[in-house]
Motif scaffolding. Structure first.
Motif, PDB file in Angstrom:
ATOM      1  N   ALA A   1       0.830  -1.204   0.000  1.00 23.27           N
ATOM      2  CA  ALA A   1       0.000   0.000   0.000  1.00 23.27           C
ATOM      3  C   ALA A   1       0.868   1.258   0.000  1.00 23.27           C
ATOM      4  CB  ALA A   1      -0.928   0.002   1.209  1.00 23.27           C
ATOM      5  N   ALA A   2       1.951   1.243   0.773  1.00 27.36           N
ATOM      6  CA  ALA A   2       2.858   2.401   0.806  1.00 27.36           C
ATOM      7  C   ALA A   2       3.558   2.588  -0.529  1.00 27.36           C
ATOM      8  CB  ALA A   2       3.884   2.222   1.924  1.00 27.36           C
TER       9      ALA A   2
ATOM     10  N   ARG B   1      -9.292   1.191  -0.900  1.00 27.43           N
ATOM     11  CA  ARG B   1      -8.157   0.292  -0.697  1.00 27.43           C
ATOM     12  C   ARG B   1      -7.318   0.758   0.492  1.00 27.43           C
ATOM     13  NH1 ARG B   1      -3.545  -0.558  -5.208  1.00 27.43           N
ATOM     14  NH2 ARG B   1      -3.500   1.698  -4.920  1.00 27.43           N
ATOM     15  N   GLY B   2      -7.127   2.055   0.618  1.00 29.13           N
ATOM     16  CA  GLY B   2      -6.365   2.589   1.743  1.00 29.13           C
ATOM     17  C   GLY B   2      -7.010   2.288   3.075  1.00 29.13           C
TER      18      GLY B   2
ATOM     19  N   LEU C   1     -11.423  -3.877   0.646  1.00 22.35           N
ATOM     20  CA  LEU C   1     -10.939  -4.361  -0.637  1.00 22.35           C
ATOM     21  C   LEU C   1     -12.067  -4.718  -1.603  1.00 22.35           C
ATOM     22  CD1 LEU C   1      -7.891  -6.559   0.481  1.00 22.35           C
ATOM     23  CD2 LEU C   1      -7.987  -4.120  -0.081  1.00 22.35           C
ATOM     24  N   ASP C   2     -13.165  -5.258  -1.116  1.00 23.85           N
ATOM     25  CA  ASP C   2     -14.278  -5.593  -2.017  1.00 23.85           C
ATOM     26  C   ASP C   2     -14.829  -4.342  -2.694  1.00 23.85           C
ATOM     27  OD1 ASP C   2     -14.102  -8.285  -1.493  1.00 23.85           O
ATOM     28  OD2 ASP C   2     -15.581  -8.235   0.136  1.00 23.85           O
ATOM     29  N   GLU C   3     -14.991  -3.270  -1.905  1.00 25.14           N
ATOM     30  CA  GLU C   3     -15.489  -2.018  -2.478  1.00 25.14           C
ATOM     31  C   GLU C   3     -14.467  -1.423  -3.446  1.00 25.14           C
ATOM     32  OE1 GLU C   3     -17.310   0.707   0.450  1.00 25.14           O
ATOM     33  OE2 GLU C   3     -17.092  -0.948   1.871  1.00 25.14           O
ATOM     34  N   ALA C   4     -13.185  -1.547  -3.087  1.00 25.33           N
ATOM     35  CA  ALA C   4     -12.140  -1.039  -3.977  1.00 25.33           C
ATOM     36  C   ALA C   4     -12.173  -1.769  -5.308  1.00 25.33           C
ATOM     37  CB  ALA C   4     -10.776  -1.200  -3.312  1.00 25.33           C
ATOM     38  N   ALA C   5     -12.284  -3.100  -5.256  1.00 27.79           N
ATOM     39  CA  ALA C   5     -12.310  -3.883  -6.492  1.00 27.79           C
ATOM     40  C   ALA C   5     -13.497  -3.491  -7.363  1.00 27.79           C
ATOM     41  CB  ALA C   5     -12.358  -5.373  -6.153  1.00 27.79           C
TER      42      ALA C   5
ATOM     43  N   LEU D   1      -6.389  -2.910  -9.689  1.00 25.95           N
ATOM     44  CA  LEU D   1      -7.340  -3.990  -9.444  1.00 25.95           C
ATOM     45  C   LEU D   1      -6.592  -5.309  -9.241  1.00 25.95           C
ATOM     46  CD1 LEU D   1     -10.132  -5.228  -9.244  1.00 25.95           C
ATOM     47  CD2 LEU D   1     -10.235  -5.286 -11.755  1.00 25.95           C
ATOM     48  N   GLY D   2      -5.565  -5.536 -10.058  1.00 27.49           N
ATOM     49  CA  GLY D   2      -4.760  -6.741  -9.891  1.00 27.49           C
ATOM     50  C   GLY D   2      -4.091  -6.786  -8.532  1.00 27.49           C
ATOM     51  N   SER D   3      -3.618  -5.635  -8.055  1.00 25.87           N
ATOM     52  CA  SER D   3      -2.988  -5.582  -6.735  1.00 25.87           C
ATOM     53  C   SER D   3      -3.983  -5.951  -5.639  1.00 25.87           C
ATOM     54  CB  SER D   3      -2.428  -4.181  -6.485  1.00 25.87           C
ATOM     55  OG  SER D   3      -1.920  -4.068  -5.175  1.00 25.87           O
TER      56      SER D   3
END
Length: 712
Positions: free
Chosen positions: A535-536, A568-569, A573-577, A597-599
């Motif tokens: 993430a950093a 994501r921050g 993660l589900d919402e980020a995807a 998205l891959g990350s």
């Protein structure tokens, strides 16, 4: 001994007594089903352990057998926690009730084993009841992280029962089963290293297998040397387990060095601890989760304890022929405590209630057989002894029920421990950490400052205090405390993580990356640390690429992309995807969205989907360095070191001064057995980032492993 354990009367009596043990254990300990997890070892063993929380997966099984996490190698314990998570999730009730079930089963097996060896129903039942209900055993049952106690003891009791039958009717099955059970028990907790010695004690009494003893129960007499040689496979397993435990605890830093705690001080503490445990057995009051280790014990206390131990040993030796059970019981107690008595000091406690879980059986044997003999010539001894036994069991039941209540939650337990132990810097620190997690920062700081006063160089205290003052908005002060913690203990992973998070909040992303890398180096099999580091790194990459990337896409797609980055921050993660997917729908050629998205998919363990998305990003933008980096990380997590190394090489082709790629490539090369090649990359990392302590340590390790470097 002339008894027939298969006759209907004893069997019926044993069945009823076994049922009573289970019911009593349920009544006394049942309230732990409403207890929570404790902020002391439970996070490492269950609540914050991603391997355990994943349940019984192939990856978890492999991890359980290879890890030395928490300075222990006990794969069966890890797997039992994982099985609980598979069934109950993180609901503490299920975890606690499983431990209670194991404890009740242990008591029943102890009853059956003692009866099989002695034929004495009520004396065996007394020992089993005291084992089941004594307050000193609450810690082993009520503390989720002490599953290793009740689980390993299950194998201990199974071995006793198997041995009792095997010595009467030796079979090939028994000879195979005994080492198998011991091996399983050692994989739950190495405390069983003393079990072969205990079997020798049982050969003396009650099994009477030594030459010259009167025959009984169809047992064969054997010379003492033969009794030892028949147990050589068990001694070999115990020795192997001891070596593994020593190595793992040394690597984990759990064993105190002699310059920190001199041997003389350890021996003094051990002598006093033996007597302390006996005192708590007789008067089980004022029990806590941690009793602090004194810097120096009063000479009179050590002398008095020594005199008492010598006196009891002398009485036992003098009574060996008339009352052999005293020798077996006393040596059981003294011997089984040896691994945890503190001569090899592990941890910061002077004593711990959980260490008595098996050893007190020896004391209970002495009481259950000794008191009837003492009163044998008196009138109505059975009535007196029966009443005394019932009174003891009732008293233990009440005290254990109350003690189990102190384990309801972390604050209750830690406050109780402080009330009964006085100055206790570890418990002050733990309580401060718990209060911080509850947002009670002022209360937390008060306890943490007290812990700091008692032990100024205690790294966990300094780190916890940093988190508390950061919660009050004093980030600069927190960073200073984290650095102070790392000065006291450079291997303290939590302090590195806390420092990284604090530096990130100040905008020092490069400093945060260095801190996270050091944490990952110290604990490479912890996925959460890798997630923080990635993430950093992604934050740094986004900051560099934002202007150019934003100019290429429509505003709606960019808004979805930014929203995804924010989710994501926050770890959502589900919402980020979903938001990255929306950005890609609006702008199919959005390489950065495919890459991010891959990350995210990689962090969710969806490796195949992650590789597909990152590969799509590289089709669109072959020179996207962040995508090569993310692909390398996913491939490395999949164990494809060769392909991952190729991707890190691509990152370096695009940017030869990418310190992170040099560092990660070096780590991969070390894992591939190529330390000489890794050295160049670690040296380059240090040329780019001279203060990178992780790279410095990795470089030293690579040089040690390189040919001629003195490595293995």
């Amino acid at each position: 001994m002339g008894h027939d354990p298969s006759s209907p009367a004893p069997l019926k009596r044993l069945a009823l007594l076994s049922l009573a043990l289970v019911l009593l254990s349920g009544v006394v300990y049942g309230r732990i089903g409403g207890n929570g997890f404790i902020d002391f070892d439970d996070p490492a063993y269950v609540t914050y352990n991603p391997h355990v929380r994943a349940g019984l997966t192939v990856e978890t099984v492999a991890w359980a057998f290879r890890t030395g996490s928490h300075s222990n190698w006990h794969p069966l314990t890890w797997l039992s926690h994982a099985l609980d998570c598979e069934i109950f999730g993180i609901d503490p009730a299920g975890h606690h009730l499983v431990s209670l079930g194991l404890h009740a089963l242990n008591a029943v097996l102890l009853l059956l084993a003692l009866h099989a060896m002695t034929g004495a129903v009520w004396r065996s039942a007394t020992v089993a009841a005291l084992f089941a209900l004594h307050p000193l055993h609450v810690e082993s049952v009520a503390w989720a992280a002490e599953r290793k106690d009740v689980l390993s003891t299950l194998f201990w009791m199974l071995i006793l029962l198997t041995y009792a039958r095997h010595v009467t009717r030796p079979t090939t099955t028994g000879r195979v089963l005994l080492p198998l059970l011991l091996g399983l028990g050692l994989m739950a907790k190495p405390m069983l290293v003393t079990l072969p010695f205990v079997l020798l004690l049982l050969d003396y009494w009650p099994l009477a297998r030594f030459g010259g003893a009167p025959a009984g129960g169809g047992r064969r007499f054997l010379p003492p040397l033969r009794l030892v040689t028949e147990k050589l496979p068990l001694f070999a397993l115990a020795a192997a387990s001891s070596v593994v435990t020593w190595v793992v605890q040394q690597r984990g830093g759990a064993i105190a060095a002699l310059d920190v705690l001199p041997f003389r001080a350890r021996l003094a503490n051990a002598v006093v601890a033996y007597v302390t445990y006996l005192a708590r057995t007789v008067w089980p009051a004022d029990l806590g989760v941690l009793y602090p280790l004194a810097a120096k014990l009063p000479a009179w206390e050590v002398a008095g304890a020594s005199a008492l131990l010598v006196a009891v040993t002398a009485v036992v030796a003098a009574s060996a022929r008339r009352a052999p059970y005293l020798a077996t019981g006393w040596l059981w107690y003294v011997g089984t405590l040896v691994p945890v008595i503190g001569v090899v000091q592990v941890g910061v406690q002077a004593s711990a209630d959980r260490y008595t879980y098996v050893p007190l059986v020896g004391v209970f044997l002495m009481l259950a057989w000794g008191l009837p003999d003492l009163l044998g010539d008196r009138r109505y001894p059975r009535a007196i002894l029966g009443a005394a036994a019932l009174l003891a069991v009732a008293g233990c039941s009440v005290l254990s029920w109350r003690q189990a209540g102190y384990w309801h939650d972390s604050v209750t337990l830690f406050e109780r421990t402080l009330a009964v132990t006085g100055e206790n810097y570890v418990t002050e620190s733990n309580l401060g950490g718990t209060l911080t997690g509850q947002g009670r920062f002022d209360d937390a700081i008060r306890h943490l400052e007290e812990a700091r006063r008692l032990r100024p160089d205690h790294a966990p205290t300094l780190s916890n205090l940093g988190v508390a003052v950061q919660g009050k908005g004093r980030v600069g002060e927190a960073i200073g405390l984290f650095r102070e913690a790392l000065k006291a203990k450079p291997t303290h992973v939590e302090a590195w993580l806390n420092l990284g998070n604090a530096l990130g909040k100040t905008g020092d992303i490069d400093g945060a990356i260095v801190a996270f890398r050091e944490a990952e180096r110290l604990q490479p099999d912890e996925p959460a640390i890798g997630s923080m580091l990635r993430a950093a790194l992604e934050t740094k990459q986004r900051a560099a690429a934002t202007p150019a990337a934003k100019a290429k896409v429509n505003p709606e797609a960019w808004a979805s992309f930014e929203r995804a980055n924010e989710m994501r921050g926050r770890g959502r993660l589900d919402e980020a995807a979903a938001s990255y997917g929306e950005a890609i729908r609006l702008e199919p050629g959005f390489a950065e969205a495919h890459n991010n998205l891959g990350s995210v998919l990689g962090r969710q363990g969806r490796a195949a989907e992650a590789i597909a998305e990152i590969s799509k990003a590289l089709e669109i933008a072959p020179d996207l360095s962040a995508a090569h980096n993310n692909l390398a990380i996913v491939l490395a997590m999949q164990g494809d070191a060769e392909q991952a190394a190729g991707q890190f090489s691509e990152v370096l082709r695009l940017d030869p001064r990418d310190a992170g790629a040099h560092f990660n490539l070096g780590l991969l090369l070390v894992r591939q057995g190529k330390p000489q090649e890794a050295i160049a990359h670690f040296e380059e990392t240090l040329r780019i980032e001279p203060g990178n302590e992780s790279a410095s340590r990795a470089l030293r390790e690579a040089r040690r492993r390189a040919p001629g470097g003195g490595g293995r």
